[in-house]
Each structure stands twice: as structure tokens, then as C-alpha cells.
Design a protein around this motif. Structure first.
Motif, PDB file in Angstrom:
ATOM      1  N   GLY A 169      -1.927  12.718   9.426  1.00  0.00           N
ATOM      2  CA  GLY A 169      -2.344  11.566  10.146  1.00  0.00           C
ATOM      3  C   GLY A 169      -2.287  10.575   8.874  1.00  0.00           C
ATOM      4  O   GLY A 169      -2.367  10.619   7.695  1.00  0.00           O
ATOM      5  N   TYR A 170      -2.140   9.221   9.530  1.00  0.00           N
ATOM      6  CA  TYR A 170      -2.136   7.951   8.565  1.00  0.00           C
ATOM      7  C   TYR A 170      -3.314   7.952   7.552  1.00  0.00           C
ATOM      8  O   TYR A 170      -4.463   7.965   8.083  1.00  0.00           O
ATOM      9  CB  TYR A 170      -2.226   6.867   9.490  1.00  0.00           C
ATOM     10  N   ASP A 171      -2.969   7.840   6.393  1.00  0.00           N
ATOM     11  CA  ASP A 171      -3.793   7.500   5.306  1.00  0.00           C
ATOM     12  C   ASP A 171      -3.514   6.802   4.337  1.00  0.00           C
ATOM     13  O   ASP A 171      -2.915   7.228   3.310  1.00  0.00           O
ATOM     14  CB  ASP A 171      -4.118   9.130   4.773  1.00  0.00           C
ATOM     15  N   SER A 172      -3.990   5.541   4.273  1.00  0.00           N
ATOM     16  CA  SER A 172      -3.488   4.558   3.239  1.00  0.00           C
ATOM     17  C   SER A 172      -4.431   4.522   2.038  1.00  0.00           C
ATOM     18  O   SER A 172      -5.557   4.897   2.221  1.00  0.00           O
ATOM     19  CB  SER A 172      -3.415   3.108   3.937  1.00  0.00           C
ATOM     20  N   THR A 173      -3.836   4.269   1.061  1.00  0.00           N
ATOM     21  CA  THR A 173      -4.563   4.039  -0.218  1.00  0.00           C
ATOM     22  C   THR A 173      -3.947   3.059  -1.173  1.00  0.00           C
ATOM     23  O   THR A 173      -2.938   2.605  -0.936  1.00  0.00           O
ATOM     24  CB  THR A 173      -4.521   5.548  -1.047  1.00  0.00           C
ATOM     25  N   PRO A 195       4.292  13.769   4.247  1.00  0.00           N
ATOM     26  CA  PRO A 195       5.165  12.570   3.519  1.00  0.00           C
ATOM     27  C   PRO A 195       4.493  11.263   3.019  1.00  0.00           C
ATOM     28  O   PRO A 195       3.231  11.266   3.454  1.00  0.00           O
ATOM     29  CB  PRO A 195       5.980  12.381   4.561  1.00  0.00           C
ATOM     30  N   LEU A 196       5.033  10.726   2.184  1.00  0.00           N
ATOM     31  CA  LEU A 196       4.453   9.393   1.448  1.00  0.00           C
ATOM     32  C   LEU A 196       5.430   8.198   1.727  1.00  0.00           C
ATOM     33  O   LEU A 196       6.603   8.471   1.944  1.00  0.00           O
ATOM     34  CB  LEU A 196       4.376   9.514   0.005  1.00  0.00           C
ATOM     35  N   GLY A 197       4.774   7.072   1.953  1.00  0.00           N
ATOM     36  CA  GLY A 197       5.641   6.072   2.255  1.00  0.00           C
ATOM     37  C   GLY A 197       4.912   4.617   1.382  1.00  0.00           C
ATOM     38  O   GLY A 197       3.845   4.811   1.046  1.00  0.00           O
ATOM     39  N   ARG A 249       0.851  -1.271   0.018  1.00  0.00           N
ATOM     40  CA  ARG A 249      -0.092   0.059  -0.196  1.00  0.00           C
ATOM     41  C   ARG A 249       0.925   1.089  -0.125  1.00  0.00           C
ATOM     42  O   ARG A 249       2.129   1.417   0.530  1.00  0.00           O
ATOM     43  CB  ARG A 249      -0.968  -0.099   1.296  1.00  0.00           C
ATOM     44  N   PHE A 250       0.410   2.263  -0.526  1.00  0.00           N
ATOM     45  CA  PHE A 250       0.890   3.475  -0.386  1.00  0.00           C
ATOM     46  C   PHE A 250       0.131   4.257   0.443  1.00  0.00           C
ATOM     47  O   PHE A 250      -0.965   4.243   0.907  1.00  0.00           O
ATOM     48  CB  PHE A 250       0.907   4.451  -1.707  1.00  0.00           C
ATOM     49  N   VAL A 251       1.031   5.092   1.585  1.00  0.00           N
ATOM     50  CA  VAL A 251       0.312   5.740   2.663  1.00  0.00           C
ATOM     51  C   VAL A 251       0.773   7.233   2.778  1.00  0.00           C
ATOM     52  O   VAL A 251       2.166   7.551   2.589  1.00  0.00           O
ATOM     53  CB  VAL A 251       0.566   5.045   3.816  1.00  0.00           C
ATOM     54  N   ARG A 252      -0.088   8.058   2.871  1.00  0.00           N
ATOM     55  CA  ARG A 252       0.119   9.421   3.149  1.00  0.00           C
ATOM     56  C   ARG A 252       0.597   9.197   4.852  1.00  0.00           C
ATOM     57  O   ARG A 252      -0.278   8.863   5.461  1.00  0.00           O
ATOM     58  CB  ARG A 252      -0.919  10.357   2.912  1.00  0.00           C
ATOM     59  N   ASP A 253       1.453  10.009   5.120  1.00  0.00           N
ATOM     60  CA  ASP A 253       1.674  10.306   6.501  1.00  0.00           C
ATOM     61  C   ASP A 253       1.834   9.051   7.271  1.00  0.00           C
ATOM     62  O   ASP A 253       1.053   9.022   8.298  1.00  0.00           O
ATOM     63  CB  ASP A 253       0.874  11.421   7.191  1.00  0.00           C
TER      64      ASP A 253
END
Length: 173
Positions: A106-110, A137-139, A95-99
Motif C-alpha cells: 500500500g501507498y506510503d509516502s515519506t 517497490p519505491l518511486g 516525495r519518495f513513496v513505498r509502493d
């Protein structure tokens, strides 16, 4: 249209141990070395060790898994991961995750993807598109899972994480 790019890469020669450690969400935030590492490219300093903290991050700490967008725009994120063969793994997720570290919004997966294994090593590529903004940031997170959804520490042999930001998104007149 202008595009700014950050491209990160590591292979098995970078780490002696390549087994993922899982976060509380059951995923491993893939980390990348700072500076030039093979194919890595970061002229906009989106993978800078000073982002997100009062002291410099050191690979392989969690912050070394982040790309901090340098511009607002339409982001195209892509990733690649190679896993060693592991008969215990029954499913591979990404998954790609914002923050992903809860440092800003806050954590926001997509774009969570799950795939059943094929014979031998597992070689997967992923892509997603979304709006990105500086300060968030993105992870890229991965997980190998066995029976009863148990996490399997399957070693990775290669990982890449890339962000291309289209900075000139057109809007209607």
C-alpha cells in the motif's frame, strides 16, 4: 559493509513530451527507461520490466517508475529533477513513496518536500533514508503547482532516481 545500487536516469532526448501527467494524489510518478540509458546502472535487476506484473512493463508506463529493492537493508534514496522555466508554477513538490502503485503493501509516502521557485529553470536534488525490503517497490513523485494548488504540466528536462542499500545493518549483541 556491502552496498547494492540501482541508478536510473533519463534526459529530454528520451521523451518527445516531457510534461508530467498527475495521479489521483496530485503527483507524477517519474518514469525511467529500461536497459542502459546513459548513466543508468542496475546489475541487481531492481528496475526490471517483469517486476510487479504478469506481462513486461514498457516505458513510460507507470511500472517503469519503480525500483524494486533486491535486498533488505538500510536504503538511501536520492533523486534529481530539472524543470524548464514556467512562470505559472508557484511551488515544486517531491516525495519518495513505498509502493506508489499499491502492488504490495500500500501507498506510503515519506520525505515530502515543497520549494518555492527561483528565477529560470528549477534544479532540485533530494535524499532520504529508510529501511527497504524486497517486494515493496519505491518511486519518486513530483508536482509543479500554480495558484490555488492547481497542477501545472511543467516539462522536465532531466530526472535521476537512485537507491543504495546497505545490506549489513549491525544490531546490538
Amino acid at each position: 559493509m556491502s552496498i547494492v545500487v540501482c541508478s536510473l536516469k533519463w534526459d529530454a532526448s528520451v521523451l518527445k513530451t516531457r510534461k508530467p501527467t498527475y495521479d489521483s494524489d496530485g503527483y507524477h510518478l517519474v518514469r525511467f527507461p529500461y536497459g542502459s540509458s546513459g548513466e543508468s546502472y542496475d546489475p541487481w535487476k531492481m528496475h526490471d520490466p517483469f517486476h510487479g506484473g504478469s506481462v513486461a512493463s514498457k516505458f513510460p508506463d507507470a511500472r517503469s517508475g519503480l525500483i524494486w529493492p533486491s535486498h533488505e537493508g538500510w536504503g538511501v534514496v536520492s533523486a534529481l529533477v530539472f524543470w524548464e522555466a514556467d512562470e505559472r508554477a508557484e511551488e515544486y513538490r517531491a516525495r519518495f513513496v513505498r509502493d506508489p502503485l499499491n502492488l504490495s503493501t500500500g501507498y506510503d509516502s515519506t520525505a515530502t518536500t515543497d520549494i518555492a521557485p527561483t528565477r529560470g529553470g528549477q534544479y532540485r536534488s533530494y535524499m532520504w533514508q529508510m529501511f527497504v525490503t524486497p517486494g515493496v517497490p519505491l518511486g519518486f513523485k513530483v508536482s509543479a503547482r500554480g495558484s490555488r494548488d492547481t497542477k501545472v504540466a511543467t516539462p522536465m528536462t532531466l530526472a535521476e532516481f537512485k537507491l543504495a542499500i546497505h545490506t549489513d545493518v549491525k544490531t546490538p549483541d
